[in-house]
Design a protein around this motif. Structure first.
Motif, PDB file in Angstrom:
ATOM      1  N   ASN A 395       0.800  -1.221   0.000  1.00 52.49           N
ATOM      2  CA  ASN A 395       0.000   0.000   0.000  1.00 52.49           C
ATOM      3  C   ASN A 395       0.838   1.279   0.000  1.00 52.49           C
ATOM      4  OD1 ASN A 395      -2.402  -1.485   0.036  1.00 52.49           O
ATOM      5  ND2 ASN A 395      -2.454  -1.537   2.278  1.00 52.49           N
ATOM      6  N   ASP A 396       2.094   1.175   0.431  1.00 53.65           N
ATOM      7  CA  ASP A 396       2.930   2.384   0.435  1.00 53.65           C
ATOM      8  C   ASP A 396       3.884   2.450  -0.759  1.00 53.65           C
ATOM      9  OD1 ASP A 396       4.663   0.381   1.132  1.00 53.65           O
ATOM     10  OD2 ASP A 396       5.418   1.339   2.957  1.00 53.65           O
ATOM     11  N   SER A 397       3.724   1.545  -1.733  1.00 56.49           N
ATOM     12  CA  SER A 397       4.595   1.548  -2.918  1.00 56.49           C
ATOM     13  C   SER A 397       4.116   2.598  -3.934  1.00 56.49           C
ATOM     14  CB  SER A 397       4.592   0.168  -3.590  1.00 56.49           C
ATOM     15  OG  SER A 397       5.182  -0.797  -2.749  1.00 56.49           O
ATOM     16  N   SER A 421       0.260   7.690   1.731  1.00 59.22           N
ATOM     17  CA  SER A 421      -0.334   6.355   1.663  1.00 59.22           C
ATOM     18  C   SER A 421      -1.459   6.208   2.684  1.00 59.22           C
ATOM     19  CB  SER A 421       0.729   5.279   1.886  1.00 59.22           C
ATOM     20  OG  SER A 421       1.319   5.396   3.172  1.00 59.22           O
ATOM     21  N   VAL A 422      -1.283   6.822   3.860  1.00 60.54           N
ATOM     22  CA  VAL A 422      -2.336   6.740   4.876  1.00 60.54           C
ATOM     23  C   VAL A 422      -3.536   7.600   4.477  1.00 60.54           C
ATOM     24  CG1 VAL A 422      -2.910   7.234   7.277  1.00 60.54           C
ATOM     25  CG2 VAL A 422      -0.716   6.183   6.724  1.00 60.54           C
ATOM     26  N   GLU A 423      -3.286   8.784   3.930  1.00 68.93           N
ATOM     27  CA  GLU A 423      -4.382   9.637   3.459  1.00 68.93           C
ATOM     28  C   GLU A 423      -5.195   8.913   2.378  1.00 68.93           C
ATOM     29  OE1 GLU A 423      -6.482  13.471   3.201  1.00 68.93           O
ATOM     30  OE2 GLU A 423      -5.212  12.475   4.696  1.00 68.93           O
ATOM     31  N   TYR A 424      -4.503   8.249   1.500  1.00 72.97           N
ATOM     32  CA  TYR A 424      -5.167   7.519   0.414  1.00 72.97           C
ATOM     33  C   TYR A 424      -6.005   6.366   0.988  1.00 72.97           C
ATOM     34  CZ  TYR A 424      -5.639   5.248  -4.191  1.00 72.97           C
ATOM     35  OH  TYR A 424      -6.110   4.694  -5.350  1.00 72.97           O
ATOM     36  N   LEU A 425      -5.420   5.657   1.948  1.00 69.00           N
ATOM     37  CA  LEU A 425      -6.077   4.483   2.510  1.00 69.00           C
ATOM     38  C   LEU A 425      -7.263   4.866   3.389  1.00 69.00           C
ATOM     39  CD1 LEU A 425      -5.560   1.361   2.566  1.00 69.00           C
ATOM     40  CD2 LEU A 425      -4.367   1.734   4.722  1.00 69.00           C
ATOM     41  N   GLN A 426      -7.055   5.842   4.278  1.00 68.88           N
ATOM     42  CA  GLN A 426      -8.051   6.157   5.287  1.00 68.88           C
ATOM     43  C   GLN A 426      -9.155   7.093   4.799  1.00 68.88           C
ATOM     44  OE1 GLN A 426      -7.097   3.645   7.677  1.00 68.88           O
ATOM     45  NE2 GLN A 426      -7.903   5.210   9.041  1.00 68.88           N
ATOM     46  N   THR A 513      -7.728  -2.770   7.308  1.00 64.97           N
ATOM     47  CA  THR A 513      -7.838  -1.438   6.713  1.00 64.97           C
ATOM     48  C   THR A 513      -9.297  -1.144   6.342  1.00 64.97           C
ATOM     49  OG1 THR A 513      -7.575  -2.230   4.447  1.00 64.97           O
ATOM     50  CG2 THR A 513      -5.547  -1.771   5.696  1.00 64.97           C
ATOM     51  N   PRO A 514      -9.641   0.118   6.077  1.00 65.16           N
ATOM     52  CA  PRO A 514     -10.997   0.419   5.606  1.00 65.16           C
ATOM     53  C   PRO A 514     -11.373  -0.375   4.351  1.00 65.16           C
ATOM     54  CG  PRO A 514      -9.890   2.436   6.258  1.00 65.16           C
ATOM     55  CD  PRO A 514      -8.849   1.351   6.311  1.00 65.16           C
ATOM     56  N   SER A 515     -10.410  -0.582   3.463  1.00 60.59           N
ATOM     57  CA  SER A 515     -10.700  -1.361   2.253  1.00 60.59           C
ATOM     58  C   SER A 515     -11.078  -2.793   2.602  1.00 60.59           C
ATOM     59  CB  SER A 515      -9.491  -1.344   1.318  1.00 60.59           C
ATOM     60  OG  SER A 515      -9.241  -0.037   0.840  1.00 60.59           O
ATOM     61  N   HIS A 516     -10.376  -3.362   3.565  1.00 58.66           N
ATOM     62  CA  HIS A 516     -10.738  -4.705   4.023  1.00 58.66           C
ATOM     63  C   HIS A 516     -12.168  -4.717   4.553  1.00 58.66           C
ATOM     64  CE1 HIS A 516      -6.227  -5.705   4.742  1.00 58.66           C
ATOM     65  NE2 HIS A 516      -6.642  -6.311   3.643  1.00 58.66           N
ATOM     66  N   TRP A 517     -12.502  -3.719   5.355  1.00 64.53           N
ATOM     67  CA  TRP A 517     -13.839  -3.685   5.940  1.00 64.53           C
ATOM     68  C   TRP A 517     -14.934  -3.516   4.874  1.00 64.53           C
ATOM     69  CZ3 TRP A 517     -14.730  -5.776  10.286  1.00 64.53           C
ATOM     70  CH2 TRP A 517     -13.792  -5.736  11.312  1.00 64.53           C
ATOM     71  N   ARG A 518     -14.690  -2.660   3.871  1.00 65.58           N
ATOM     72  CA  ARG A 518     -15.648  -2.540   2.773  1.00 65.58           C
ATOM     73  C   ARG A 518     -15.844  -3.894   2.089  1.00 65.58           C
ATOM     74  NH1 ARG A 518     -18.702   2.048   3.039  1.00 65.58           N
ATOM     75  NH2 ARG A 518     -17.450   3.970   2.935  1.00 65.58           N
ATOM     76  N   PHE A 519     -14.745  -4.593   1.908  1.00 61.06           N
ATOM     77  CA  PHE A 519     -14.799  -5.900   1.247  1.00 61.06           C
ATOM     78  C   PHE A 519     -15.569  -6.907   2.103  1.00 61.06           C
ATOM     79  CE2 PHE A 519     -12.893 -10.157   1.005  1.00 61.06           C
ATOM     80  CZ  PHE A 519     -13.175 -10.473  -0.318  1.00 61.06           C
ATOM     81  N   LEU A 520     -15.243  -6.999   3.382  1.00 67.77           N
ATOM     82  CA  LEU A 520     -15.879  -7.982   4.245  1.00 67.77           C
ATOM     83  C   LEU A 520     -17.368  -7.695   4.412  1.00 67.77           C
ATOM     84  CD1 LEU A 520     -13.063  -8.337   6.916  1.00 67.77           C
ATOM     85  CD2 LEU A 520     -13.688 -10.000   5.154  1.00 67.77           C
ATOM     86  N   ARG A 521     -17.731  -6.414   4.444  1.00 68.91           N
ATOM     87  CA  ARG A 521     -19.154  -6.071   4.535  1.00 68.91           C
ATOM     88  C   ARG A 521     -19.887  -6.560   3.282  1.00 68.91           C
ATOM     89  NH1 ARG A 521     -23.107  -6.041   7.692  1.00 68.91           N
ATOM     90  NH2 ARG A 521     -23.196  -7.802   6.246  1.00 68.91           N
TER      91      ARG A 521
END
Length: 754
Positions: A395-397, A421-426, A513-521
């Motif tokens: 995620n930070d690449s 990378s954190v701004e993009y992720l969060q 991560t938030p992306s994981h949570w969107r996916f799991l939901r």
């Protein structure tokens, strides 16, 4: 064929050869209890007429209680294997009964009435009382009364008096740990936590009008005692009480019997559950449920038992058990097989049965299933169609290149890949931002640094460049793959929404991560028992805090906490919790998570610090400590040295070898072999060891310099919080003994606990 109930007792840590004999004896007993070779014999003048002993070998006898329900098979309660004389004594002086107050099956000790001695005075636990001073009482200071134990819970008067003789918390915990009945220990541990009587009762599954409670007044007994049920039948039901199941378990088949006999202390989680654990594992919920608790409180145990429960209740349903890493998922799969080798496991994602996968493995499986639809779904997440296949990177690449290529005039702190990378992720991926205008208006709670419109425009220019570079290179980050896979599941490709699970159970959820949570939901449809979340805010060693309500996962009113630690000793627990002092931890509901109320069911030595003045002396001291444990007969495989890095692990391995101690470096979360092991603190997550050494927790070594390299000033506090959590995770791996070493000065994160 007789039924068998196993009892969890102290003093039953038998050697392998003896366990084999016990297994043979119990197998024969459940096949035919009339075999002459078993020597099933009643006692002379016993306290309990049901008491029996059976011959395991020439020196050992099993203690049994024979129940003969009219409507079923004969049932034996196995109460341990002991040397001949001890077995005879225990069978004569212990009674299996229903507690007359709370209805829980229990073993009580007393002399048979024919030769009963005068009652002994209650044991006084306080040093001051032994010295002649007026004794104090820890429980009295906590505003409890002796009647709380006798009248509310059914403690015998002498046992209640002994509990109230404890002057300190440690004395009470020592007394509780020696009690033979698990429910009694549970009551005293609850009191040590200063819980209300009603809370302790609820925790143990004790109701005000328990069906199994014995009514002592004759007039009431005639109305309630159910004369069509024998006392033995009532006792069998009492053995099924939630609190009794902490100590007694019904055996179904020879394979389960073997697992119980071989399990020992490390394997007790598979069989003997606290009522709270059993309740959370089997109860139905109207929506997502969150179970939190400190390291060693049994969250993963609940998760495994819940997976088994759901699969048995709904054989055609798709049950997914997932966690943050593949290695942790492998451990879950192994433990699930140990729990129930016959449990139906799914052959592939979306198929009936239990599927155990790391969360990114699940994401990859959904991406494969999506095919070309994955690329189309990316439009709603990334603002452009992407190739369905391509490289997946961290995620930070790519952020350094994006900053250079965008050529923007951002302040140094905002140019770092740490911030971007954190701004993009969060913020950006979490909210599926695809235009600059959307970014201008999105809220950024918890980010720590304010961005005006001009700075947002510059950050967005870098984001656009990052996405452009990624399309050219045909690559996506792990978080982007998860976000697009979630969108595809939701139908962003123009098709109807689809799901891959009926129930999803999530371990180590604090690291997602938030992306994981969107996916799991999106993996499972909203509804009853859809998501079961196990987390510990204090063990977040990756990523940033996530508030689930912002990601459409509602857990308000459906969140509970486990507080009783089953892994480590009270002394080690206090040390580990002390490492968290000074940090502010935000949980999945957006509130502050404290450490008050945690207790251990076990006592042990105080953690030991070994300060040294040089690297060479620290290695020598480390080797001497490991040698002392090995010389004392400690199993080498249960000794672990935890380090900050793989390089440090190699240095420790070489140093131990130099001092004549053979060891093994673990590169994944799998225990193997019979030597002491060396592994990083990150890899140790999810594991436990009898003895643990935290190596080189020195100023300048922990936190490691590289963990803070390139970190924006606004993010430094959160990085330090994760390092504090990492130290807590490492310290809480120790079951029995914990040792901490450093050279020169200790790390600043140790100062609060030293």
């Amino acid at each position: 064929m007789p039924n068998l109930i196993m009892t969890k007792l102290k003093g039953q840590d038998h050697e392998k050869a003896v366990r084999a004999k016990i297994m043979s004896f119990l197998s024969k007993l459940t096949e035919d209890d009339t075999l002459p070779g078993l020597h099933i014999e009643p006692m002379n003048e016993p306290l309990d007429s049901r008491a029996r002993t059976g011959r395991v070998d020439i020196h050992l006898r099993a203690v049994l209680y024979c129940l003969e329900p009219l409507a079923g098979e004969r049932t034996y309660v196995y109460a341990g294997t002991w040397e001949h004389e001890e077995a005879i004594k225990r069978a004569r002086t212990r009674k299996l009964q229903i507690n007359p107050v709370n209805g829980i099956a229990e073993l009580i000790e007393a002399e048979p009435a024919v030769d009963a001695p005068a009652p002994a005075a209650p044991k006084v636990w306080t040093e001051s009382a032994q010295a002649g001073a007026a004794p104090s009482s820890f429980l009295t200071e906590k505003s409890y009364f002796v009647a709380d134990l006798t009248d509310e819970f059914g403690f015998p008067a002498d046992l209640a008096a002994e509990a109230f003789a404890a002057a300190t918390e440690d004395e009470l915990l020592a007394f509780a740990s020696d009690l033979e009945n698990e429910w009694q220990s549970g009551v005293l541990l609850g009191m040590a936590m200063n819980l209300a009587i009603s809370q302790i009762k609820e925790s143990l599954g004790i109701t005000e009008a328990d069906d199994n409670a014995v009514v002592t007044e004759p007039a009431v007994a005639d109305e309630v005692a159910e004369p069509d049920r024998t006392e033995d039948e009532r006792l069998v039901e009492a053995l099924k009480h939630p609190a009794a199941q902490m100590q007694f378990t019904f055996i179904e088949g020879e394979e389960e019997l073997q697992r119980v006999i071989d399990g020992g202390d490390f394997g007790a989680w598979r069989v003997f559950l606290h009522p709270d654990q059993r309740r959370y594992a089997t109860r139905s919920y109207k929506g997502p449920f969150r179970l939190t608790g400190g390291a060693g409180t049994g969250k993963t145990v609940v998760l495994l038992h819940r997976a088994k429960h759901l699969a048995e209740q709904h054989p055609t349903h798709r049950v997914v058990l997932t966690t943050y890493t593949r290695a942790l998922a492998d451990n879950l799969r192994r433990d699930l097989e140990r729990l129930d080798p016959d449990l139906a496991q799914a052959s592939a994602p979306g198929h009936p049965g239990v599927l155990v996968r790391g969360v990114d493995q699940l994401v990859a499986a959904v991406r494969d299933a999506a095919g070309t639809g994955f690329g189309a779904a990316a439009q709603s997440v990334l603002g452009a169609v992407v190739e369905s296949r391509g490289a997946v990177v961290a995620n930070d690449s790519g952020w350094d290149d994006a900053v250079d290529d965008a050529d923007v005039d951002l302040p140094a702190a905002l140019r770092s890949k740490s911030f971007l990378s954190v701004e993009y992720l969060q913020v950006i991926l979490a909210n599926r931002i695809v235009t600059k205008d959307d970014y201008f208006t999105v809220r950024r709670p918890g980010r720590g640094v304010a961005l005006d419109r001009a700075k947002r425009a510059q950050v967005w220019a870098v984001v656009e460049q990052y996405r452009k570079n990624a399309r050219i290179a045909n690559r996506l980050s792990f978080a982007e793959v998860a976000s697009v896979s979630a969108a595809w599941l939701e139908g962003a490709d123009g098709e109807s929404p689809r799901t891959f699970a009926d129930h999803i159970l999530i371990d180590e959820a604090q690291d997602l991560t938030p992306s994981h949570w969107r996916f799991l939901r999106a993996v499972t449809a909203s509804g009853p028992d859809d998501m079961f979340i196990a987390d510990d805010t204090h063990q977040r060693i990756y990523g940033q805090p996530v508030v689930l309500s912002r990601l459409d996962i509602a857990i308000v009113g459906r969140s509970r906490r486990l507080t009783l630690n089953y892994r480590t000793t009270e002394q080690n627990l206090r040390y580990a919790l002390g490492l968290l002092e000074g940090g502010t931890f935000i949980d999945a509901q957006g509130g502050e998570e404290g450490v008050a109320g945690y207790r251990s069911s076990r006592l042990g030595p105080e953690p030991k610090s070994l300060p040294t003045q040089s690297a060479s002396v620290q290695f020598a001291v480390l080797a001497a400590q490991v040698k002392s444990w090995l010389d004392a007969g400690v199993d080498g495989a249960t000794i672990a040295v935890l380090t900050t890095s793989n390089n440090a692990a190699k240095d420790v391995h070489d140093a131990l070898d130099h001092h004549g101690v053979a060891s093994t470096i673990l590169t994944n979360a799998k225990q193997s072999g019979d030597r002491p092991v060396i592994l990083t603190m990150h890899i140790a997550k999810g594991l436990e060891f009898s003895r643990v050494i935290l190596f080189d927790i020195s100023e300048g070594s922990f936190p490691t310099p590289w963990s803070l390299k390139g970190v924006a000033a606004e993010d430094r506090d959160d990085v330090m919080l994760r390092e504090r959590s990492l130290l807590y995770v490492a310290a809480s791996r120790a079951r029995d003994e914990l040792v901490v070493t450093w050279k020169g000065k200790p790390s600043e994160l140790l100062l609060r606990s030293e």
